[in-house]
Design a protein around this motif. Sequence first.
Motif, PDB file in Angstrom:
ATOM      1  N   PHE B  25       0.744  -1.093  -0.038  1.00  0.00           N
ATOM      2  CA  PHE B  25      -0.252  -0.298  -0.155  1.00  0.00           C
ATOM      3  C   PHE B  25       0.941   1.221   0.105  1.00  0.00           C
ATOM      4  O   PHE B  25       1.765   0.720   1.110  1.00  0.00           O
ATOM      5  CB  PHE B  25      -1.609   0.061   1.227  1.00  0.00           C
ATOM      6  CG  PHE B  25      -0.026  -0.380   2.372  1.00  0.00           C
ATOM      7  CD1 PHE B  25       0.030  -0.755   2.450  1.00  0.00           C
ATOM      8  CD2 PHE B  25      -0.210   1.015   3.363  1.00  0.00           C
ATOM      9  CE1 PHE B  25       0.939  -1.957   4.460  1.00  0.00           C
ATOM     10  CE2 PHE B  25       0.553   0.667   4.238  1.00  0.00           C
ATOM     11  CZ  PHE B  25       1.164  -0.992   5.070  1.00  0.00           C
ATOM     12  N   THR B  26       0.172   2.486  -0.513  1.00  0.00           N
ATOM     13  CA  THR B  26       1.352   3.579  -0.798  1.00  0.00           C
ATOM     14  C   THR B  26       1.424   4.091   0.100  1.00  0.00           C
ATOM     15  O   THR B  26       1.882   5.546   0.382  1.00  0.00           O
ATOM     16  CB  THR B  26       0.699   4.543  -2.164  1.00  0.00           C
ATOM     17  OG1 THR B  26      -0.692   4.197  -1.819  1.00  0.00           O
ATOM     18  CG2 THR B  26       1.097   3.221  -3.235  1.00  0.00           C
ATOM     19  N   ASP B  27       0.380   4.936   1.314  1.00  0.00           N
ATOM     20  CA  ASP B  27       0.342   5.499   2.659  1.00  0.00           C
ATOM     21  C   ASP B  27       0.301   4.597   3.348  1.00  0.00           C
ATOM     22  O   ASP B  27      -0.432   4.116   3.915  1.00  0.00           O
ATOM     23  CB  ASP B  27      -1.129   6.434   2.392  1.00  0.00           C
ATOM     24  CG  ASP B  27      -1.104   7.687   2.855  1.00  0.00           C
ATOM     25  OD1 ASP B  27      -2.381   7.958   3.265  1.00  0.00           O
ATOM     26  OD2 ASP B  27      -0.200   7.375   4.363  1.00  0.00           O
ATOM     27  N   SER B  28       1.277   4.903   4.409  1.00  0.00           N
ATOM     28  CA  SER B  28       1.648   4.304   5.453  1.00  0.00           C
ATOM     29  C   SER B  28       0.928   4.498   6.626  1.00  0.00           C
ATOM     30  O   SER B  28       0.206   4.080   7.372  1.00  0.00           O
ATOM     31  CB  SER B  28       2.935   4.324   6.455  1.00  0.00           C
ATOM     32  OG  SER B  28       3.291   5.943   6.367  1.00  0.00           O
ATOM     33  N   ALA B  29      -0.351   6.036   6.829  1.00  0.00           N
ATOM     34  CA  ALA B  29      -0.821   6.517   7.422  1.00  0.00           C
ATOM     35  C   ALA B  29      -2.665   6.049   8.000  1.00  0.00           C
ATOM     36  O   ALA B  29      -3.487   6.221   7.208  1.00  0.00           O
ATOM     37  CB  ALA B  29      -1.251   7.700   7.127  1.00  0.00           C
TER      38      ALA B  29
END
Lengths: 114, 112
Positions: B25-29
Amino acid sequence: NAGVTQTPKFRILKIGQSMTLQCTQDMNHNYMYWYRQDPGMGLKLIYYSVGAGITDKGEVPNGYNVSRSTTEDFPLRLELAAPSQTSVYFCASSQRDVSNQPQHFGDGTRLSIL
Amino acid sequence: KQEVTQIPAALSVPEGENLVLNCSFTDSAIYNLQWFRQDPGKGLTSLLLIQSSQREQTSGRLNASLDKSSGRSTLYIAASQPGDSATYLCAVLTGANSKLTFGKGITLSVRP
């Protein structure tokens, strides 16, 4: 153990017709969701609701409407059906604390627009 | 915008093999990462949920790990069985309105 129940399971519509996909859950979940799944694709969020009387758009809301008058029910309405709306529609629900509670899914409604 | 990738799209293995399914996945938040199973013509069944503060979760022969900083998760299936044949979807929960973003899934076939 009903969980999330969707009706109908299958439906064929003509272009321009309208219909309502029904979803009801018996787990007293606050959060409810509508997704569509196209062949070979992941699920895309159409609309969601965090409680009775509150709804909001997801990623692909155009051509659809929702309402949430009770905790249990979250119907999805298609107005003026188009071939691009041919898909499998899934309803899901979850408890309020979404960070540690999974979503529970119905078995889907398979809709064809011809 | 969060994007979830699952590669390969399909996998065929002989019965008894241990296997790993990957998800990135691209956004770790994220708030959590969830693995689902989907049988043909059916809805999704939740397998494992890993909260953002956790590293892994286990259920029976399944073990899921999460490396949030690198944007990766793996689902490990031990001693695969023909009954494990299904599509496995990875999804991440992100955003102020806690929305799930799904990958396209990996269709697993376990040959007897």
